[in-house]
Write an enzyme that holds these catalytic residues in place. Structure first.
Site, PDB file in Angstrom:
ATOM      1  N   ALA A 112      -4.256   2.719  18.879  1.00 30.02           N
ATOM      2  CA  ALA A 112      -3.927   1.467  18.196  1.00 30.02           C
ATOM      3  C   ALA A 112      -4.523   1.370  16.799  1.00 30.02           C
ATOM      4  O   ALA A 112      -4.029   0.598  15.970  1.00 30.02           O
ATOM      5  CB  ALA A 112      -4.390   0.288  19.042  1.00 30.02           C
ATOM      6  N   LYS A 134       0.039   8.289   4.363  1.00 25.79           N
ATOM      7  CA  LYS A 134      -1.385   8.021   4.559  1.00 25.79           C
ATOM      8  C   LYS A 134      -1.971   9.052   5.514  1.00 25.79           C
ATOM      9  O   LYS A 134      -1.314   9.483   6.462  1.00 25.79           O
ATOM     10  CB  LYS A 134      -1.565   6.608   5.137  1.00 25.79           C
ATOM     11  CG  LYS A 134      -3.008   6.181   5.307  1.00 25.79           C
ATOM     12  CD  LYS A 134      -3.099   4.789   5.921  1.00 25.79           C
ATOM     13  CE  LYS A 134      -4.557   4.391   6.140  1.00 25.79           C
ATOM     14  NZ  LYS A 134      -4.671   3.071   6.814  1.00 25.79           N
ATOM     15  N   HIS A 143       4.972  -9.295   7.394  1.00 21.11           N
ATOM     16  CA  HIS A 143       3.941  -8.461   8.017  1.00 21.11           C
ATOM     17  C   HIS A 143       2.571  -9.118   7.847  1.00 21.11           C
ATOM     18  O   HIS A 143       1.816  -8.841   6.913  1.00 21.11           O
ATOM     19  CB  HIS A 143       3.969  -7.060   7.398  1.00 21.11           C
ATOM     20  CG  HIS A 143       3.446  -5.997   8.297  1.00 21.11           C
ATOM     21  ND1 HIS A 143       4.146  -5.517   9.392  1.00 21.11           N
ATOM     22  CD2 HIS A 143       2.279  -5.320   8.292  1.00 21.11           C
ATOM     23  CE1 HIS A 143       3.438  -4.586  10.003  1.00 21.11           C
ATOM     24  NE2 HIS A 143       2.295  -4.455   9.355  1.00 21.11           N
ATOM     25  N   TRP A 187       0.793  -1.225   0.000  1.00 20.95           N
ATOM     26  CA  TRP A 187       0.000   0.000   0.000  1.00 20.95           C
ATOM     27  C   TRP A 187       0.831   1.284   0.000  1.00 20.95           C
ATOM     28  O   TRP A 187       0.342   2.332  -0.393  1.00 20.95           O
ATOM     29  CB  TRP A 187      -0.962   0.009   1.193  1.00 20.95           C
ATOM     30  CG  TRP A 187      -2.041  -1.017   1.052  1.00 20.95           C
ATOM     31  CD1 TRP A 187      -2.742  -1.323  -0.073  1.00 20.95           C
ATOM     32  CD2 TRP A 187      -2.543  -1.885   2.070  1.00 20.95           C
ATOM     33  NE1 TRP A 187      -3.644  -2.322   0.173  1.00 20.95           N
ATOM     34  CE2 TRP A 187      -3.544  -2.689   1.490  1.00 20.95           C
ATOM     35  CE3 TRP A 187      -2.241  -2.054   3.422  1.00 20.95           C
ATOM     36  CZ2 TRP A 187      -4.249  -3.655   2.209  1.00 20.95           C
ATOM     37  CZ3 TRP A 187      -2.947  -3.021   4.131  1.00 20.95           C
ATOM     38  CH2 TRP A 187      -3.942  -3.799   3.535  1.00 20.95           C
ATOM     39  N   TYR A 201       0.924   1.095  21.069  1.00 22.09           N
ATOM     40  CA  TYR A 201       0.487   2.404  20.575  1.00 22.09           C
ATOM     41  C   TYR A 201       0.196   3.249  21.804  1.00 22.09           C
ATOM     42  O   TYR A 201      -0.632   2.900  22.639  1.00 22.09           O
ATOM     43  CB  TYR A 201      -0.716   2.253  19.630  1.00 22.09           C
ATOM     44  CG  TYR A 201      -0.238   1.800  18.264  1.00 22.09           C
ATOM     45  CD1 TYR A 201      -0.060   2.720  17.236  1.00 22.09           C
ATOM     46  CD2 TYR A 201       0.125   0.472  18.034  1.00 22.09           C
ATOM     47  CE1 TYR A 201       0.435   2.328  15.998  1.00 22.09           C
ATOM     48  CE2 TYR A 201       0.629   0.072  16.807  1.00 22.09           C
ATOM     49  CZ  TYR A 201       0.775   1.008  15.799  1.00 22.09           C
ATOM     50  OH  TYR A 201       1.294   0.622  14.578  1.00 22.09           O
ATOM     51  N   GLU A 217       2.386  -9.676  13.873  1.00 25.39           N
ATOM     52  CA  GLU A 217       1.441  -9.543  14.988  1.00 25.39           C
ATOM     53  C   GLU A 217       0.429 -10.680  14.984  1.00 25.39           C
ATOM     54  O   GLU A 217      -0.628 -10.580  14.345  1.00 25.39           O
ATOM     55  CB  GLU A 217       0.682  -8.212  14.907  1.00 25.39           C
ATOM     56  CG  GLU A 217       1.473  -7.002  15.324  1.00 25.39           C
ATOM     57  CD  GLU A 217       0.617  -5.722  15.319  1.00 25.39           C
ATOM     58  OE1 GLU A 217      -0.554  -5.778  14.889  1.00 25.39           O
ATOM     59  OE2 GLU A 217       1.138  -4.677  15.729  1.00 25.39           O
ATOM     60  N   GLU A 252       7.710  -2.264  16.251  1.00 20.87           N
ATOM     61  CA  GLU A 252       6.669  -1.334  15.800  1.00 20.87           C
ATOM     62  C   GLU A 252       6.001  -0.681  17.001  1.00 20.87           C
ATOM     63  O   GLU A 252       5.628  -1.354  17.953  1.00 20.87           O
ATOM     64  CB  GLU A 252       5.615  -2.078  14.975  1.00 20.87           C
ATOM     65  CG  GLU A 252       4.445  -1.208  14.519  1.00 20.87           C
ATOM     66  CD  GLU A 252       3.387  -2.013  13.766  1.00 20.87           C
ATOM     67  OE1 GLU A 252       3.772  -2.936  13.004  1.00 20.87           O
ATOM     68  OE2 GLU A 252       2.188  -1.748  13.937  1.00 20.87           O
TER      69      GLU A 252
END
Length: 332
Positions: free
Chosen positions: A260, A293, A131, A68, A228, A166, A254
């Site tokens: 999150a 983004k 990922h 992306w 996060y 994850e 990360e």
């Protein structure tokens, strides 16, 4: 040669003949790259350590899902992150499903290759990240991919492997996630016996305590901790502390400064608490993410050039906060 150059040369000659020390300073030596400085990394107890056995804390940026935001997977961006942002590590987050590697393997693999080879050229460390949220369902593909990466790059101390980004909340560590890691690690170790492998943990790589209680056997294994800042706070730091106290080495491949879901307000206060915690325990980190983004977690504003250079006006609130932290903590 002009008069002044001739005079300087004559003066230097006279000083030499008279036995006087030349006071003209020599050119400074070229600064070491991070890989020249730290060399082959390994795990000792709960720490990543350098070639001398001294704990090392790498800091840098993670690229976004490759399928992306793949435009940022280029040598100029890696060079800019090293030189302007003082990254000692970058992370190539190769998307697996949703139009990623499973559907377009050569295209997505080439993006990783580009980033890895740029990082090697720049003398920084690089994480090869599978990922994926359901990697244990894609074991055969992951084994083949990491076998190839280890054959290509296993001789370079720059490379760090991350086989499972994850895992979701449901897979069991002992019966699903850990066996997956063991299968992929076995493939990597056929070709690369030394480089660090960072293993994802249950519940979006938060349950590092479970991994610490039932660790993977082998050398140079660390566990992935993701957070996060606006969502995950002291409770998760407590879980991380439990894992560290059991001897687990953690690596934050990360994290975000926001919520999150990648949005909401950037939580500067909680971000700083996390950085203090990571500094105290010498835990390396990569920020999510090098992307334009339109979301709070992105480091760059929409429409920013994928190759840099990036000015202050190109950076989001998160981008400015993270870059300042990187510059403030950069090693001399």
């Amino acid at each position: 040669m002009n008069f002044f150059s001739k005079s300087a040369a004559v003066l230097a000659l006279l000083l030499t003949l008279l036995g006087c020390k030349n006071t003209i300073p020599e050119q400074p030596a070229v600064a070491q790259t991070p890989v020249e400085k730290y060399g082959q990394l390994r795990i000792e107890g709960p720490h990543v350590v350098d070639k001398t056995g001294k704990p090392v804390q790498l800091r840098g940026m993670s690229f976004f899902w490759s399928q992306w935001q793949g435009g940022f997977y280029n040598p100029a961006a890696v060079k800019w992150l090293k030189e302007d942002w003082q990254n000692t590590v970058v992370r190539a987050a190769m998307g697996i499903d949703h139009g990623g590697y499973l559907q377009n393997p050569e295209r997505e693999k080439q993006k990783v290759i580009t980033v890895v080879e740029a990082a090697i050229k720049e003398g920084i460390y690089v994480i090869i990240d599978w990922h994926d949220h359901e990697a244990h369902k894609h074991t055969a593909q992951a084994k083949a991919f990491f076998s190839e990466m280890a054959q290509r790059y296993g001789k370079y101390p720059n490379v760090i492997y991350e086989p499972y980004n994850e895992p979701l909340q449901d897979p069991d560590w002992a019966t699903e996630i850990k066996p997956y890691h063991e299968a992929v690690i076995a493939e990597i170790r056929k070709h690369d016996p030394d480089n660090i492998i960072v293993c994802g943990t249950r519940m979006w790589s938060q349950r590092v305590d479970e991994a610490a209680s039932n660790p993977i056997q082998g050398d140079n294994i660390a566990y992935t901790l993701h957070y996060y800042a606006a969502t995950h706070k002291q409770e998760l730091r407590n879980i991380a502390t439990q894992a560290i106290n059991k001897g687990a080495a953690l690596f934050v491949t990360e994290f975000g400064t926001c919520a999150a879901d990648g949005n909401g307000k950037v939580d500067e206060a909680e971000s700083k608490l996390w950085w203090e915690f990571l500094d105290r325990h010498k835990i390396s980190w990569c920020n999510w993410s090098v992307a334009d983004k339109d979301e709070a977690a992105s480091a760059l504003k929409p429409g920013t050039s994928v190759t840099g250079p990036w000015t202050e006006s190109n950076l989001t609130t998160s981008g400015k906060l993270v870059r300042n932290e990187l510059l403030n903590k950069a090693q001399p």
